[in-house]
Design an enzyme around this catalytic site. Structure first.
Site, PDB file in Angstrom:
ATOM      1  N   ASP A 172       0.860  -1.197   0.000  1.00  0.00           N
ATOM      2  CA  ASP A 172       0.000   0.000   0.000  1.00  0.00           C
ATOM      3  C   ASP A 172       0.887   1.235   0.000  1.00  0.00           C
ATOM      4  OD1 ASP A 172      -3.259   0.220   0.878  1.00  0.00           O
ATOM      5  OD2 ASP A 172      -2.074   2.081   0.979  1.00  0.00           O
TER       6      ASP A 172
ATOM      7  N   VAL B  55       1.809   2.219  -6.494  1.00  0.00           N
ATOM      8  CA  VAL B  55       1.733   1.417  -7.722  1.00  0.00           C
ATOM      9  C   VAL B  55       1.856   2.241  -9.003  1.00  0.00           C
ATOM     10  CG1 VAL B  55       0.557  -0.594  -6.775  1.00  0.00           C
ATOM     11  CG2 VAL B  55      -0.805   1.370  -7.576  1.00  0.00           C
TER      12      VAL B  55
ATOM     13  N   ASN C  32      -5.607  -4.532  -6.738  1.00  0.00           N
ATOM     14  CA  ASN C  32      -6.819  -3.952  -6.148  1.00  0.00           C
ATOM     15  C   ASN C  32      -6.768  -2.448  -5.865  1.00  0.00           C
ATOM     16  OD1 ASN C  32      -9.316  -4.072  -4.291  1.00  0.00           O
ATOM     17  ND2 ASN C  32      -7.678  -3.483  -2.861  1.00  0.00           N
TER      18      ASN C  32
ATOM     19  N   LYS D   9     -12.681   1.569 -14.919  1.00  0.00           N
ATOM     20  CA  LYS D   9     -13.077   0.223 -14.495  1.00  0.00           C
ATOM     21  C   LYS D   9     -13.513  -0.639 -15.692  1.00  0.00           C
ATOM     22  CE  LYS D   9     -12.147   0.662 -10.146  1.00  0.00           C
ATOM     23  NZ  LYS D   9     -11.002  -0.076  -9.559  1.00  0.00           N
TER      24      LYS D   9
ATOM     25  N   GLY E 276     -20.149  -3.732  -5.716  1.00  0.00           N
ATOM     26  CA  GLY E 276     -21.213  -2.750  -5.889  1.00  0.00           C
ATOM     27  C   GLY E 276     -20.954  -1.486  -5.089  1.00  0.00           C
TER      28      GLY E 276
ATOM     29  N   VAL F  16     -19.812  -0.443  -1.614  1.00  0.00           N
ATOM     30  CA  VAL F  16     -19.178  -1.076  -0.449  1.00  0.00           C
ATOM     31  C   VAL F  16     -18.781  -0.016   0.571  1.00  0.00           C
ATOM     32  CG1 VAL F  16     -17.449  -2.764   0.271  1.00  0.00           C
ATOM     33  CG2 VAL F  16     -18.152  -2.665  -2.134  1.00  0.00           C
TER      34      VAL F  16
ATOM     35  N   TYR G 206     -13.790   7.480 -13.519  1.00  0.00           N
ATOM     36  CA  TYR G 206     -13.732   6.250 -12.718  1.00  0.00           C
ATOM     37  C   TYR G 206     -14.385   5.089 -13.461  1.00  0.00           C
ATOM     38  CZ  TYR G 206     -14.531   3.072  -8.754  1.00  0.00           C
ATOM     39  OH  TYR G 206     -14.570   1.977  -7.929  1.00  0.00           O
TER      40      TYR G 206
END
Ligand code: NAD
Length: 265
Positions: A39, A61, A87, A164, A191, A193, A160
């Site tokens: 992270d 990342v 992720n 995706k 969905g 979260v 966004y």
């Protein structure tokens, strides 16, 4: 509910210090996996790893050097990596007409460019390693997309949603490219979260609409067919399945886990 289906499997989770990634680190560790939590928030990653008796690495990342260092950490510790959970991601709530090139670049750098280069760097190593113990596969890659990939996003999340949709596309191309090497690539599509990411979106969205904080979340979760907002733990079960041998014959799939918000693609 944890079981021991992942005993011995080695897993790298990007964005593993919070939300969905953290819930998956807990679940996979409980299922017997050895987990490396990567992270950009190195302190939070280290804290969670210490709590779980697992390992952490600070990695941004979007930096090529950090991607290699993160993978080196896995290979130095285990000599291989069985499962990548790709992720890490960010969101911004902003009206489509106000999105700037800088907004676009910042989001795409994390949600798309980094997802691609993490995938590429991992695949380069995975295709050269021996099969996973007890499996015909050399490695498994799981990428976090979203139901936003299918429906278009909310009106406030155009970049966004585009990022995706592109993650689903990348996952499928990677599935084709690496199937001959016995490396699989699948997507999960959560969905709505309850995580810090959604708290940020709620704050931005509610402010734009002139609502009280929490109102956007309330409205977005009100119509979920299964009757409650999604928890990070709901996603962890699907990720555990994709990390396990039970999904070894699946590749190129994008699976919705959203309480029924989206039915069909
Ligand atoms: N929360 C939702 O409703 C939802 C729905 C669908 C998909 N997703 C996706 O799930 C993934 C996880 O989101 P979350 O809701 O758990 O968010 P979160 O904000 O709780 O966690 C994201 C983590 O990623 C880390 N991160 C961000 N940028 C990074 C970078 N450049 N390098 C390394 N780490 C970085 C953050 O520090 C954080 O720990 C994201 O890809 C998100 O788009 C979330």
């Amino acid at each position: 509910m944890a079981n021991r289906t992942l005993t011995g499997r080695t897993v790298l989770i990007t964005g593993g210090a919070s939300g969905i990634g953290a819930a998956c680190a807990r679940r996979l560790a409980a299922d017997g996996a050895r987990v490396l939590i990567a992270d950009v928030d190195g302190g939070a990653a280290a804290k969670l790893a210490a709590e779980l008796g697992q390992h952490a690495v600070r990695a941004d990342v979007i930096r090529a050097g950090d991607i290699e260092a993160m993978l080196d950490a896995a290979w130095q510790r285990w000599g291989r990596l069985d499962v990548l959970f790709n992720n890490a991601g960010i969101i911004q709530g902003k009206p489509l007409l106000d999105v700037t090139p800088a907004d676009w670049d910042r989001l795409m750098d994390v949600n798309l460019k980094a997802v691609f280069f993490v995938l590429q760097a991992t695949a380069r190593r995975m295709i050269q390693q021996d099969p996973i113990a007890g499996s015909e596969l050399r490695g498994k890659m799981i990428h976090t997309a979203s139901i936003a990939a299918y429906r278009g996003g909310l009106p406030l999340t155009a970049p966004y949603a585009a990022s995706k949709a592109a993650v689903v596309s990348l996952a499928r191309t990677a599935a084709q490219a690496f199937a001959p090497h016995r490396v699989t690539s699948n997507c999960i599509c959560p969905g709505v979260v309850q995580t810090p990411l959604w708290e940020r979106l709620d704050a931005e969205w509610s402010a734009i609409e002139g609502w009280a904080t929490g109102e956007a979340w309330k409205r977005r979760t009100a119509g979920i067919p299964l009757g409650r907002p999604e928890r990070p733990e709901d996603v962890a079960g699907l990720v555990a399945f994709f990390a396990s041998a039970d999904s070894d014959y699946m590749t190129g799939q994008a699976i919705n886990i959203d309480g029924g918000l989206v039915m069909g693609n």
